[in-house]
Design a protein around this motif. Structure first.
Motif, short mmCIF file in Angstrom:
data_model
loop_
_atom_site.label_atom_id
_atom_site.label_comp_id
_atom_site.label_asym_id
_atom_site.label_seq_id
_atom_site.Cartn_x
_atom_site.Cartn_y
_atom_site.Cartn_z
N MET A 1 11.70 35.77 21.16
CA MET A 1 10.59 35.09 20.50
C MET A 1 10.94 33.62 20.25
O MET A 1 12.04 33.31 19.80
CB MET A 1 10.26 35.78 19.17
CG MET A 1 9.08 35.13 18.43
SD MET A 1 8.72 35.95 16.87
CE MET A 1 8.13 37.54 17.49
N THR A 2 10.03 32.73 20.56
CA THR A 2 10.26 31.31 20.36
C THR A 2 10.28 30.96 18.89
O THR A 2 9.41 31.40 18.12
CB THR A 2 9.15 30.49 21.05
OG1 THR A 2 9.09 30.85 22.44
CG2 THR A 2 9.43 28.99 20.92
N GLU A 3 11.29 30.20 18.48
CA GLU A 3 11.37 29.79 17.09
C GLU A 3 10.28 28.76 16.76
O GLU A 3 9.86 27.99 17.61
CB GLU A 3 12.75 29.19 16.80
CG GLU A 3 13.89 30.20 16.90
CD GLU A 3 15.21 29.57 16.50
OE1 GLU A 3 15.20 28.38 16.11
OE2 GLU A 3 16.23 30.27 16.57
N THR A 4 9.84 28.77 15.51
CA THR A 4 8.82 27.82 15.07
C THR A 4 9.34 26.40 15.18
O THR A 4 10.44 26.08 14.73
CB THR A 4 8.43 28.11 13.61
OG1 THR A 4 7.94 29.45 13.52
CG2 THR A 4 7.36 27.13 13.13
N CYS A 5 8.53 25.54 15.79
CA CYS A 5 8.95 24.15 16.02
C CYS A 5 8.52 23.21 14.90
O CYS A 5 9.08 22.11 14.77
CB CYS A 5 8.37 23.65 17.34
SG CYS A 5 8.93 24.55 18.79
N PHE A 6 7.53 23.57 14.13
CA PHE A 6 7.04 22.65 13.10
C PHE A 6 6.31 23.43 12.02
O PHE A 6 5.96 24.60 12.19
CB PHE A 6 6.10 21.59 13.70
CG PHE A 6 4.84 22.15 14.27
CD1 PHE A 6 3.72 22.35 13.48
CD2 PHE A 6 4.78 22.50 15.61
CE1 PHE A 6 2.56 22.88 14.01
CE2 PHE A 6 3.62 23.03 16.15
CZ PHE A 6 2.50 23.22 15.35
N ARG A 7 6.09 22.75 10.89
CA ARG A 7 5.27 23.27 9.80
C ARG A 7 4.31 22.18 9.35
O ARG A 7 4.64 21.00 9.43
CB ARG A 7 6.13 23.70 8.60
CG ARG A 7 7.07 24.85 8.85
CD ARG A 7 7.74 25.28 7.55
NE ARG A 7 8.70 26.36 7.76
CZ ARG A 7 9.99 26.18 8.03
NH1 ARG A 7 10.46 24.94 8.11
NH2 ARG A 7 10.79 27.20 8.22
N MET A 8 3.16 22.56 8.90
CA MET A 8 2.22 21.62 8.32
C MET A 8 2.06 21.92 6.84
O MET A 8 1.83 23.08 6.47
CB MET A 8 0.86 21.70 9.01
CG MET A 8 0.85 21.14 10.41
SD MET A 8 -0.83 21.09 11.10
CE MET A 8 -0.50 20.29 12.67
#
Length: 264
Positions: A1-8
């Motif tokens: 699974m691809t790790e989260t690249c950003f948060r808003m």
């Protein structure tokens, strides 16, 4: 699974509102230059919201933005009379926040500035413009009665900070008073929807009533602030350096003017 690249995330940003009442380039630049020169450490590279009181042509608006940037101000958004400027606003990389709602105090100050005939007004800091303006119904020849006082918004328990607030740090008490039991360094910033209490030296910036609470106050044991703001009206360090400088003091808003008085 691809790790989260950003948060808003949402945030509270303190910015200067530049009300453009009349734009005659030479006169406007002279007034704005004088204002920036009065407090260069505060205004230089400060984020700016341009509030157009009257419509400008695309050419005039581009000149206005270029003028601000030449004076090392950083326009980031525009509001007001922008109906014919949307393509230009987009091309300049600015945000259109013309749908933001005004506080009642902001509208009163805007009207007063226009009546005074000044070319530009840097007299507000917007922490959040969320207060709605109620429209008053028209009544034929109403009896003269005393207006009912505006109820203060309900506040949560105070946010208490038991450590010094260092340069570059920002503390925001959303929906409450803010209490700092230590000192606040130059370059630090305090924001609160209610009052601000500093039981030490206040050297940074203190912005109380950021959502339009005109009854908010700032209290401190030693007043040496860079800036103090209440409900958008603010004063700079040169004004603070008066009778109560480096003494216990409190600051409050009276008829659109900030007053500084000693603490008993």
């Amino acid at each position: 699974m691809t790790e989260t690249c950003f948060r808003m995330k949402g945030t509270t940003l303190t910015s200067i509102v530049l009300e453009v009442i009349d734009f005659e380039p030479d006169n406007f630049e002279a007034q704005l230059s004088k204002k920036v020169a009065s407090a260069p450490q505060f205004f230089t590279r400060s984020s700016l919201i341009l509030h157009l009181i009257k419509p400008l042509s695309a050419t005039e608006f581009e000149l206005l933005v270029a003028l601000c940037r030449r004076l090392q101000l950083q326009p980031m958004a525009v509001k007001g009379e922008v109906a014919e400027l949307k393509p230009t606003i987009n091309d300049l990389g600015l945000a259109d926040v013309s749908q933001s709602k005004f506080t009642d105090s902001a509208l009163r100050s805007q009207k007063e500035s226009a009546n005074n005939g000044t070319g530009c007004g840097i007299n507000k800091i917007d922490g959040s413009e969320r207060a709605q303006i109620a429209q008053q119904p028209t009544v034929a020849e109403p009896p003269k009665t005393e207006p009912a006082p505006t109820a203060a918004p309900a506040l949560k328990p105070a946010k208490v900070i038991n450590r010094p607030v260092r340069s570059g740090q920002q503390v925001y008490a959303e929906g409450s008073d803010l209490v700092v039991t230590a000192s606040v360094s130059e370059g630090a910033e305090l924001l609160a929807d209610g009052n601000i209490h500093v039981y030490g030296t206040l050297r940074g910036r203190a912005l109380a009533g950021v959502k339009g609470n005109t009854g908010a106050r700032v209290f401190c044991q030693s007043l040496d602030a860079e800036l103090i703001s209440i409900a958008g009206q603010f004063i700079m360090h040169d004004t603070v350096k008066g009778e109560c400088w480096k003494k216990p003091a409190h600051v409050y808003l009276e008829e659109e003017t900030l007053r500084i008085e000693p603490l008993a």
